[in-house]
Design a protein around this motif. Structure first.
Motif, mmCIF file in Angstrom:
data_model
loop_
_atom_site.group_PDB
_atom_site.id
_atom_site.type_symbol
_atom_site.label_atom_id
_atom_site.label_comp_id
_atom_site.label_asym_id
_atom_site.label_seq_id
_atom_site.Cartn_x
_atom_site.Cartn_y
_atom_site.Cartn_z
ATOM 1 N N ASN A 117 32.097 38.670 47.133
ATOM 2 C CA ASN A 117 33.460 38.194 47.356
ATOM 3 C C ASN A 117 34.020 38.760 48.652
ATOM 4 O O ASN A 117 34.658 39.811 48.667
ATOM 5 C CB ASN A 117 34.360 38.565 46.179
ATOM 6 C CG ASN A 117 35.712 37.879 46.257
ATOM 7 O OD1 ASN A 117 36.025 37.202 47.233
ATOM 8 N ND2 ASN A 117 36.522 38.051 45.235
ATOM 9 N N PHE A 127 27.020 37.254 43.682
ATOM 10 C CA PHE A 127 28.139 36.660 44.416
ATOM 11 C C PHE A 127 28.831 37.777 45.189
ATOM 12 O O PHE A 127 29.178 38.806 44.606
ATOM 13 C CB PHE A 127 29.123 36.003 43.450
ATOM 14 C CG PHE A 127 30.331 35.403 44.115
ATOM 15 C CD1 PHE A 127 30.263 34.153 44.708
ATOM 16 C CD2 PHE A 127 31.533 36.098 44.154
ATOM 17 C CE1 PHE A 127 31.379 33.594 45.328
ATOM 18 C CE2 PHE A 127 32.646 35.553 44.766
ATOM 19 C CZ PHE A 127 32.568 34.289 45.358
ATOM 20 N N LYS A 150 30.461 32.040 41.391
ATOM 21 C CA LYS A 150 30.555 33.401 40.863
ATOM 22 C C LYS A 150 30.178 33.420 39.383
ATOM 23 O O LYS A 150 29.414 34.296 38.934
ATOM 24 C CB LYS A 150 31.984 33.929 41.047
ATOM 25 C CG LYS A 150 32.196 35.343 40.519
ATOM 26 C CD LYS A 150 33.642 35.790 40.743
ATOM 27 C CE LYS A 150 33.876 37.185 40.208
ATOM 28 N NZ LYS A 150 35.292 37.621 40.421
ATOM 29 N N SER A 175 30.851 34.421 49.626
ATOM 30 C CA SER A 175 31.948 33.504 49.324
ATOM 31 C C SER A 175 32.403 32.738 50.559
ATOM 32 O O SER A 175 32.438 33.267 51.668
ATOM 33 C CB SER A 175 33.127 34.279 48.734
ATOM 34 O OG SER A 175 33.581 35.265 49.641
#
Length: 227
Positions: free
Chosen positions: A172, A170, A159, A137
């Motif tokens: 985060n 993805f 995402k 991210s």
């Protein structure tokens, strides 16, 4: 129509010219490879300066075989442009991508970043069908608070895209740079208020390790030296 074609052609030429700015770094990678070509099946770090300046990545990810091919200032389109030279040739098991921050800061819209990441995935599926990909991210910074909402929009869209793809994930990491009260940490950056300091990289490394242990645990026993 002729005007549209001319504008498109000029934009394409400008893009190539801009990407050529990174040619010295790409050639430096190739020189290093000519002296000692990394083994296939490793974790590849591909992206901009958050990877390039991660000087302790080998220590932080010591359980995994890792190749770092971050080149500072790059955008998602640049990574796509050099795909064959710094991605496909290594035949990695997992690619960690960090791009998008510089793109948005340069004025590129969110849709363009998302589209270019999807193009990257198409190239991976075509040339590296067994390789996994993870988009790290876009992280916040004190220097770029003006684009925080755009960062969140890109992160959320990618995402959602990853949820519907095989071998695409993805990670985060953005959320880990905020305090419980929702404020961004202020002690995780170097003097430019953009790049991470040691504390910032400790947060980054911890999230990355957790992800790799979950998604490529088979690589833990295959640590090799990578120049």
């Amino acid at each position: 129509m002729k005007k549209l074609l001319l504008t498109t052609f000029i934009s394409f030429i400008s893009f190539i010219s801009f990407s050529q700015n990174y040619l010295p770094e790409i050639k430096a990678f190739e020189t290093k490879d000519s002296l000692s070509m990394p083994q296939t099946g490793q974790v590849l770090l591909a992206g901009s300066s958050t990877f390039r300046l991660w000087l302790t990545y080998q220590q932080d990810l010591k359980d995994f075989p890792v190749i770092n091919r971050g080149f500072g200032g790059s955008q998602m389109s640049d990574l796509n442009f050099y795909f064959d030279r710094i991605v496909a040739k290594y035949k990695p098991k997992m690619i960690l991508v960090y791009e998008g921050d510089n793109d948005l800061n340069a004025g590129e819209n969110s849709d363009s970043v998302i589209r270019e990441f999807k193009q990257f995935i198409l190239m991976v599926k075509a040339k590296l069908p067994k390789t996994k990909v993870a988009f790290c991210s876009i992280r916040p910074s004190l220097a770029r608070t003006a684009i925080l909402e755009k960062q969140r929009a890109v992160n959320q869209a990618i995402k959602e895209f990853c949820k519907h793809q095989k071998r695409v994930y993805f990670v985060n990491i953005q959320k880990d740079f905020y305090l419980p009260n929702g404020e961004m940490m202020t002690d995780i950056f170097v003097a430019d208020r953009l790049h991470l300091n040691q504390k910032g990289y400790e947060i980054w490394a911890n999230a990355t390790r957790k992800f790799l242990h979950k998604r490529v645990p088979e690589l833990v026993s295959k640590k090799v030296y990578t120049p």
